[in-house]
Design an enzyme around this catalytic site. Structure first.
Site, PDB file in Angstrom:
ATOM      1  N   HIS A  17      -3.380  -3.842  -3.586  1.00  0.00           N
ATOM      2  CA  HIS A  17      -4.056  -4.300  -2.375  1.00  0.00           C
ATOM      3  C   HIS A  17      -4.398  -5.786  -2.486  1.00  0.00           C
ATOM      4  O   HIS A  17      -4.784  -6.265  -3.547  1.00  0.00           O
ATOM      5  CB  HIS A  17      -5.370  -3.543  -2.172  1.00  0.00           C
ATOM      6  CG  HIS A  17      -5.223  -2.172  -1.612  1.00  0.00           C
ATOM      7  ND1 HIS A  17      -4.685  -1.127  -2.327  1.00  0.00           N
ATOM      8  CD2 HIS A  17      -5.567  -1.664  -0.398  1.00  0.00           C
ATOM      9  CE1 HIS A  17      -4.708  -0.033  -1.580  1.00  0.00           C
ATOM     10  NE2 HIS A  17      -5.234  -0.329  -0.406  1.00  0.00           N
ATOM     11  N   ASN A  28      -2.566  -4.286 -11.977  1.00  0.00           N
ATOM     12  CA  ASN A  28      -3.177  -3.713 -10.784  1.00  0.00           C
ATOM     13  C   ASN A  28      -4.385  -2.850 -11.122  1.00  0.00           C
ATOM     14  O   ASN A  28      -5.432  -2.935 -10.471  1.00  0.00           O
ATOM     15  CB  ASN A  28      -2.138  -2.891 -10.015  1.00  0.00           C
ATOM     16  CG  ASN A  28      -2.700  -2.305  -8.731  1.00  0.00           C
ATOM     17  OD1 ASN A  28      -3.595  -2.854  -8.119  1.00  0.00           O
ATOM     18  ND2 ASN A  28      -2.174  -1.166  -8.330  1.00  0.00           N
TER      19      ASN A  28
END
Length: 386
Positions: free
Chosen positions: A227, A258
């Site tokens: 994201h 991530n």
């Protein structure tokens, strides 16, 4: 006789394959209240909000077909075709009264006609295609960097409506050629800092992006879907959290980065000093402005199999407005393939001016020049990491 039968068999196989492939290229739209089917064509929705947005038309025709829009503010990705196909439509933002457009699809003697309604605007001129030199509407907001502009970059703002008031989820400038956002910008204030909902996992393509430039789950199979505007950042409403799962808000990241270091950066935005009180101390008139992204103008950048850019470097720029003034600015810059996982995020912090030198992005350029110069030049470590 044998040769004639063989030719007939080959002809049958060829025709069957062509029909099969054509149907696979244009699947039926899923059943939903907005899906209207008129024989040779179907459309996925018949109402667009005032901020503008996209829609999809599926065409099922045996021969050639034509498509037209009755209004210049509603454009179609293609106006003709042969056989089954799809059309991406896009409506520009509406700043006036409610309006309608008629889309007509014809093939021989058959015709499908759709009337799409666009809701009334509030007169604020969201301007989805702003002039980079004279930003207005959403593009004129403090958190929005200077746009690169051009035909291959699209400025997008996603919003929700809470108690009759529009709340901006985030904005971005999306690069068609790299299928990746140049940056994503959003704010925390008294409304958006609240946590009311959990992570939705509502993975979805972004309808505001033309179909040929969209990304999907399959485009990230070699990487984790990182994201940019985190799910963690938009928990004040269910719809806002769902919008963080648009693939346009994703960046291909290594799993270790991530789930590890990038998560630390995300959490630091809500709690820069690690004491879970920074965002919560924002007053009714205070705001934290945030810009996040992967640097996609890197000459050594690589791509996934479907030509989605895989940034090496990621950045964050923060600006605090508190007690009636812009008080502090800071930034982060880190290489996802070359970082020390045992280090603290503080070791990657810097001034916004220094980040601008690395990314060539003009952050917070909508500030008055003297204030911009002051907050971007200094980085006070103690103010952010107590």
């Amino acid at each position: 006789m044998t040769k004639a039968l063989f030719r007939l068999f080959i002809l049958f196989i060829t025709c069957s394959t062509a029909i099969s492939c054509s149907e696979q290229d244009s699947p039926d739209l899923p059943d939903n209240p907005g899906n209207t089917n008129q024989g040779i064509a179907s459309i996925d929705q018949t109402q667009i909000n005032a901020n503008g947005g996209g829609f999809i038309i599926r065409v099922k025709a045996d021969g050639t077909w034509q498509a037209s829009s009755s209004e210049t503010w509603c454009t179609l990705s293609r106006t003709s075709g042969n056989g089954n196909g799809s059309i991406s439509g896009y409506m520009k933002a509406n700043t006036g009264a409610e309006r309608s457009v008629i889309i007509i699809i014809t093939s021989g003697k058959e015709e499908a006609q759709f009337t799409l309604k666009q809701l009334a605007g509030d007169g604020s001129n969201p301007d989805p295609d702003p002039d980079p030199e004279k930003p207005s509407g959403y593009a004129g907001r403090i958190e929005i960097p200077k746009l690169k502009g051009g035909s291959m970059n699209q400025f997008i703002t996603h919003t929700t409506n809470i108690e009759g008031k529009e709340i901006i989820t985030y904005s971005m400038e999306y690069d068609y050629s790299k299928k990746h956002a140049r940056w994503v910008a959003f704010t925390f204030d008294s409304k958006t800092k609240i946590s009311n909902v959990s992570r939705t996992e509502a993975w979805m393509y972004d309808k505001k992006i033309p179909e040929e430039y969209r990304t999907y789950e399959k485009d990230y199979k070699e990487y984790s879907r990182g994201h940019l505007c985190a799910s963690y950042d938009r928990t004040y409403s269910l719809e806002a959290n769902k919008q963080t799962f648009y693939y346009s808000n994703m960046s291909p990241q290594s799993t270790a980065f991530n789930t590890g270091f990038w998560t630390k950066f995300e959490q630091s935005i809500k709690t820069p000093n690690g004491k879970n009180d920074f965002i919560h101390k924002l007053g009714d008139n205070d705001t934290l402005y945030v810009v996040k992204g992967g640097y996609i103008d890197d000459e050594e950048i690589k791509y996934t199999g479907n030509h989605v850019a895989v940034p090496r470097f990621y950045f964050i720029a923060l600006l605090l407005y508190q007690n009636g003034q812009y008080t502090q600015g800071m930034a982060y810059y880190v290489n996802q393939f070359d970082y020390d996982p045992s280090s603290t995020i503080k070791s990657y912090a810097m001034s916004i001016d220094k980040l601008e030198e690395k990314t060539h992005i003009d952050f917070f350029h909508n500030l008055p020049p003297d204030i911009e110069s002051e907050v971007e030049a200094k980085y006070d470590e103690k103010a952010w990491f107590q």
